[in-house]
Design an enzyme around this catalytic site. Structure first.
Site, PDB file in Angstrom:
ATOM      1  N   ASN A  94       0.866  -1.177   0.000  1.00  0.00           N
ATOM      2  CA  ASN A  94       0.000   0.000   0.000  1.00  0.00           C
ATOM      3  C   ASN A  94       0.905   1.231   0.000  1.00  0.00           C
ATOM      4  OD1 ASN A  94      -1.781   2.062   0.471  1.00  0.00           O
ATOM      5  ND2 ASN A  94      -2.328   1.438   2.549  1.00  0.00           N
ATOM      6  N   LYS A 144       0.114   4.322  -0.229  1.00  0.00           N
ATOM      7  CA  LYS A 144      -0.470   5.535   0.356  1.00  0.00           C
ATOM      8  C   LYS A 144      -0.222   6.716  -0.608  1.00  0.00           C
ATOM      9  CE  LYS A 144      -0.026   3.316   4.776  1.00  0.00           C
ATOM     10  NZ  LYS A 144       0.141   3.374   6.220  1.00  0.00           N
ATOM     11  N   HIS A 191      -9.377   1.337   5.101  1.00  0.00           N
ATOM     12  CA  HIS A 191      -8.072   1.504   5.763  1.00  0.00           C
ATOM     13  C   HIS A 191      -8.242   2.428   6.977  1.00  0.00           C
ATOM     14  CE1 HIS A 191      -3.940   2.648   6.542  1.00  0.00           C
ATOM     15  NE2 HIS A 191      -3.599   1.540   5.916  1.00  0.00           N
ATOM     16  N   GLU A 215      -6.520   4.770   8.079  1.00  0.00           N
ATOM     17  CA  GLU A 215      -6.291   6.196   7.803  1.00  0.00           C
ATOM     18  C   GLU A 215      -7.544   6.828   7.218  1.00  0.00           C
ATOM     19  OE1 GLU A 215      -2.684   5.666   5.565  1.00  0.00           O
ATOM     20  OE2 GLU A 215      -1.667   5.091   7.420  1.00  0.00           O
ATOM     21  N   GLU A 219      -5.066  -4.837  10.666  1.00  0.00           N
ATOM     22  CA  GLU A 219      -4.054  -3.798  10.838  1.00  0.00           C
ATOM     23  C   GLU A 219      -4.288  -3.068  12.159  1.00  0.00           C
ATOM     24  OE1 GLU A 219      -2.240  -2.604   6.735  1.00  0.00           O
ATOM     25  OE2 GLU A 219      -3.764  -1.169   7.333  1.00  0.00           O
ATOM     26  N   GLY A 254       2.959   2.381  10.771  1.00  0.00           N
ATOM     27  CA  GLY A 254       3.898   3.485  10.628  1.00  0.00           C
ATOM     28  C   GLY A 254       4.673   3.802  11.901  1.00  0.00           C
ATOM     29  N   SER A 312       3.820  -2.120  10.190  1.00  0.00           N
ATOM     30  CA  SER A 312       5.277  -2.203  10.354  1.00  0.00           C
ATOM     31  C   SER A 312       5.857  -3.553   9.917  1.00  0.00           C
ATOM     32  CB  SER A 312       5.672  -1.885  11.801  1.00  0.00           C
ATOM     33  OG  SER A 312       5.296  -0.563  12.132  1.00  0.00           O
TER      34      SER A 312
HETATM   35  P1  13P Z   1       3.348   0.478   7.588  1.00  0.00           P
HETATM   36  O1  13P Z   1       3.834  -0.829   6.984  1.00  0.00           O
HETATM   37  O2  13P Z   1       4.095   1.666   7.086  1.00  0.00           O
HETATM   38  O3  13P Z   1       3.303   0.375   9.091  1.00  0.00           O
HETATM   39  O4  13P Z   1       1.842   0.676   7.087  1.00  0.00           O
HETATM   40  C1  13P Z   1       0.925  -0.356   7.229  1.00  0.00           C
HETATM   41  C2  13P Z   1      -0.300  -0.026   6.471  1.00  0.00           C
HETATM   42  O5  13P Z   1      -1.059   0.857   6.849  1.00  0.00           O
HETATM   43  C3  13P Z   1      -0.578  -0.767   5.240  1.00  0.00           C
HETATM   44  O6  13P Z   1      -1.856  -0.516   4.774  1.00  0.00           O
END
Ligand code: 13P
Length: 255
Positions: free
Chosen positions: A9, A11, A95, A97, A167, A173, A213
């Site tokens: 992903n 982003k 997601h 976010e 997740e 992150g 992560s």
């Molecule tokens: P990270 O791997 O940067 O922690 O992000 C995970 C994520 O949100 C994947 O959709």
């Protein structure tokens, strides 16, 4: 019977040019991998170019979100048919976010899931608890709510095809991944609920992948958990070498 599913992903990273350079390099690095389902999710603007660069390869393309309507006066939104025609076969839905920053709810997740299936897209639907919810001991109750409300009215046949990404929000992150025991517990719980609500066949076929992560040095212990079927990778998917290494290390035969 479930081959590993590894999705990147991106982003809000990579222009069209950067996305195509990445895809061409990934394509040649992973050309011999037949036992992992590999997907990348670029921003909307790069979907078409990435789909062209990965045509007839072992790499699939996902959108990072979509609207549930076919078309209409929804400024700024993109429909399932639009992303499908641009070359995506998957859509990330719900997601954290988008839930946290853009008002996504279990009800909108549900509408998007139905719309994705109608358009022939495979949803990669995200669930997971916040740190406060985990500390209050609510993790499994939160997952129950997200799965019950988000998957409402889906047919068992659809659940069998979809990808659920667990997740935990506190692991995204932060560099702090869930331990294999924490992931294992959440994944087993999700699969048990799928079995209870949609039947054994759907639960056995559905991919439940982990996100938060994920890196080359922790994918192995995570994927060894029986109910962890792959990963949704954020930061570590932006670099070809690290994403390719995560794919390679997720292979069943890898050591
Ligand atoms: P990270 O791997 O940067 O922690 O992000 C995970 C994520 O949100 C994947 O959709």
């Amino acid at each position: 019977m479930r081959i590993p599913f590894i999705a990147g992903n991106w982003k809000m990273f990579k222009t069209i040019h950067e996305a195509v350079v990445f895809t061409k390099e990934l394509r040649s690095t992973l050309k011999d991998v037949a036992d992992v389902e590999i997907v990348i999710a670029p921003p909307f603007t790069a979907i078409h170019a990435v789909a062209e660069a990965s045509r007839n390869t072992n790499i699939g393309v996902a959108a990072q979100d979509m609207h549930w309507e076919r078309e209409g006066a929804f400024t700024g939104e993109v429909s399932p048919a639009m992303i499908q025609e641009a070359g995506a076969a998957y859509a990330i839905i719900g997601h954290s976010e988008r839930r946290r920053l853009f008002g996504e709810t279990d009800a909108t997740v549900n509408r998007k899931m139905m719309a994705a299936f109608l358009a022939g897209l495979t949803p990669i639907v995200c669930v997971g608890e916040t740190l406060e919810e985990r500390e209050r001991g609510e993790t499994l109750a939160v997952l129950d709510r997200q799965v019950k409300d988000g998957f409402d009215r889906l047919a068992a046949e659809q659940v069998a095809e979809l990808v659920v990404a667990y997740e935990p929000v506190w692991a995204i992150g932060t560099g702090r991944n869930a331990s294999s025991a924490q992931a294992g517990e959440a994944h087993a719980h999700i699969r048990n609920r799928l079995r209870q609500w949609f039947g054994a066949d759907a639960a056995d076929r559905c991919h439940v992948i982990y996100g938060g992560s994920v890196k080359p040095d922790n994918i192995r212990e995570l994927i060894l958990e029986p109910d962890v079927d792959g990963a949704l990778v954020g930061g570590a998917s932006l670099d070809v070498a690290s994403f390719a290494e995560i794919v390679t290390r997720s292979r069943t035969a890898a050591v």
